[in-house]
Design an enzyme around this catalytic site. Sequence first.
Site, short mmCIF file in Angstrom:
data_model
loop_
_atom_site.label_atom_id
_atom_site.label_comp_id
_atom_site.label_asym_id
_atom_site.label_seq_id
_atom_site.Cartn_x
_atom_site.Cartn_y
_atom_site.Cartn_z
N ARG A 1 0.81 -1.31 -0.01
CA ARG A 1 0.03 -0.05 0.01
C ARG A 1 0.98 1.34 0.00
O ARG A 1 0.46 2.20 -0.50
CB ARG A 1 -0.79 -0.05 1.30
CG ARG A 1 -1.99 1.07 1.04
CD ARG A 1 -2.61 1.41 2.43
NE ARG A 1 -2.92 0.35 3.34
CZ ARG A 1 -2.23 0.29 4.51
NH1 ARG A 1 -1.56 1.06 5.00
NH2 ARG A 1 -2.68 -0.78 5.34
N TYR B 1 -14.77 22.35 -11.76
CA TYR B 1 -15.32 21.14 -12.07
C TYR B 1 -16.62 20.44 -11.02
O TYR B 1 -16.47 20.37 -10.06
CB TYR B 1 -14.27 19.96 -11.93
CG TYR B 1 -14.55 18.57 -12.28
CD1 TYR B 1 -15.00 18.37 -13.89
CD2 TYR B 1 -14.32 17.68 -11.32
CE1 TYR B 1 -15.27 16.76 -13.96
CE2 TYR B 1 -14.64 16.40 -11.61
CZ TYR B 1 -14.84 15.96 -13.08
OH TYR B 1 -15.30 14.82 -13.41
N ASP C 1 -6.50 22.92 -10.00
CA ASP C 1 -7.02 21.87 -10.78
C ASP C 1 -6.26 22.28 -12.19
O ASP C 1 -6.88 23.07 -12.63
CB ASP C 1 -8.29 21.48 -10.90
CG ASP C 1 -9.03 20.59 -11.71
OD1 ASP C 1 -8.07 19.87 -12.66
OD2 ASP C 1 -9.90 19.87 -11.56
N LYS D 1 -7.30 12.04 -18.08
CA LYS D 1 -7.32 12.80 -19.24
C LYS D 1 -5.93 12.72 -20.05
O LYS D 1 -5.67 11.55 -20.78
CB LYS D 1 -7.91 14.18 -18.83
CG LYS D 1 -8.97 14.27 -17.88
CD LYS D 1 -10.17 13.76 -18.35
CE LYS D 1 -11.27 13.63 -17.73
NZ LYS D 1 -11.57 14.77 -16.52
C1 PLP Z 1 -12.30 15.03 -15.36
C2 PLP Z 1 -11.75 15.86 -14.56
C3 PLP Z 1 -11.67 15.76 -13.19
C4 PLP Z 1 -11.69 14.58 -12.49
O1 PLP Z 1 -11.24 13.43 -13.06
P1 PLP Z 1 -11.59 11.77 -12.92
O2 PLP Z 1 -10.27 10.92 -13.11
O3 PLP Z 1 -12.61 11.68 -13.80
O4 PLP Z 1 -11.93 11.70 -11.46
C5 PLP Z 1 -11.14 16.60 -12.47
N1 PLP Z 1 -11.07 17.90 -13.12
C6 PLP Z 1 -11.28 17.93 -14.29
C7 PLP Z 1 -11.22 19.50 -14.82
C8 PLP Z 1 -11.74 17.22 -15.01
O5 PLP Z 1 -12.28 17.48 -16.25
#
Ligand code: PLP
Length: 392
Positions: free
Chosen positions: A59, A112, A184, A209
């Site tokens: 872990r 988001y 973010d 992404k």
């Molecule tokens: C998709 C996304 C997230 C979250 O990512 P996940 O891996 O789907 O949890 C966070 N911030 C932005 C801007 C996103 O587009």
Amino acid sequence: MKNTHSQKDKKVDTVLAHAGCSPEAFHGFVNPPVVHASTVLFPDVETLTTGNQKYTYGRRGNPTTDALEQAIIELEGAAGAKLANSGLNAIAMACLSSVKTGDHILIPDNAYGPTRYFADTVLPRYNVEVEYYDPSLNAEIAKRFKPNTSVVFVEAPGSLTFEMQDIPVIAKAAHGIDATVIMDNTWASPLFCQPIALGVDLSIQAGTKYIVGHSDVMLGTIAASERAWQALDQIHGAMGVHVAPDDVYLALRGLRTLSVRLERHMKNTLEVLDWLGKRPEVKALRYPALETDPGHEIWKRDFSGASGLCGFDFADGTTTAQANAFYDALALFGLGYSWGGYESLAIPVRLKGMRTVNLPDSDAHCARLHIGLEDPADLIQDLGQALDTAFG
Ligand SMILES: *Cc1c(COP(=O)(O)O)cnc(C)c1O
């Protein structure tokens, strides 16, 4: 893991090609092994009781997770980095590492959606006061500060609406009251924006992404500045967050081509938007790399590129039936969430009711597009036939 060595003198494409690789440790094999592990053995009781060896339990990390964390550290210029099960998990952990009961957290109104869901449902249970702010405040963010403000969250460009924020100005103000700045940075990736250099303490990537880049893995990363690292490391360990080695391996594989993919995403997006902006069915484009975008100056100053995620507003008077017919007529663009993969995507966006501070409370129809790696001429053809079908 904590940063132990850095390749600060290397250019980013070189870092992408080599970061986290240590062939000498694995018999010369270029890539790190995919380590499936829970138990780690110790040579003797002394080592077991002191825990004095590099790996102690599955872990807590293994050579596969270390390779990706090291790469993130180098790309983000971080003091340390941790992996998360998803981008949202990374956001939640970054917030939890920075607030305590009685604190106040500021979140931009265009964050988001699931970030808002986390903030609205989890933080109040621990008596953390959540306040949304107008993302255009910038220096005036200080007017929202309270004696208990401990976190200023930023996201640029904003989700769905693509507003830019003046990150260095916000970070400076936040540090003036000793608040932690969380960003973010999924849209730009660490290639096109370097949050820690701009003053951010915790830089988040939905690795799902662009880092993974192939629409097949959920993963998040958190890179920390010196002042934020210890708290992040502590909460990550305490909450038992662990990412499976096969997923980490796919993220490492995706990372190697991040630069060439992003360059093409940007080129294709500019080409598609150049065409789309001339269509009578389109009222406005949302993409800070365009000179016509209200956030263009900040983007040009702080970012070195733009990704494939963009938006547009349909012309005034567009009906729901017309917008829906447009989406249904698309053939190459898939309808679906997430983005950052090689393929093009579209989703309908209705802003009404989504914002609580500076809401553009119009009933306007907007679209979010992810421009993939297909030939832009084919993408234009697809958008054209869909617009013709919907509005013809
Ligand atoms: C998709 C996304 C997230 C979250 O990512 P996940 O891996 O789907 O949890 C966070 N911030 C932005 C801007 C996103 O587009």
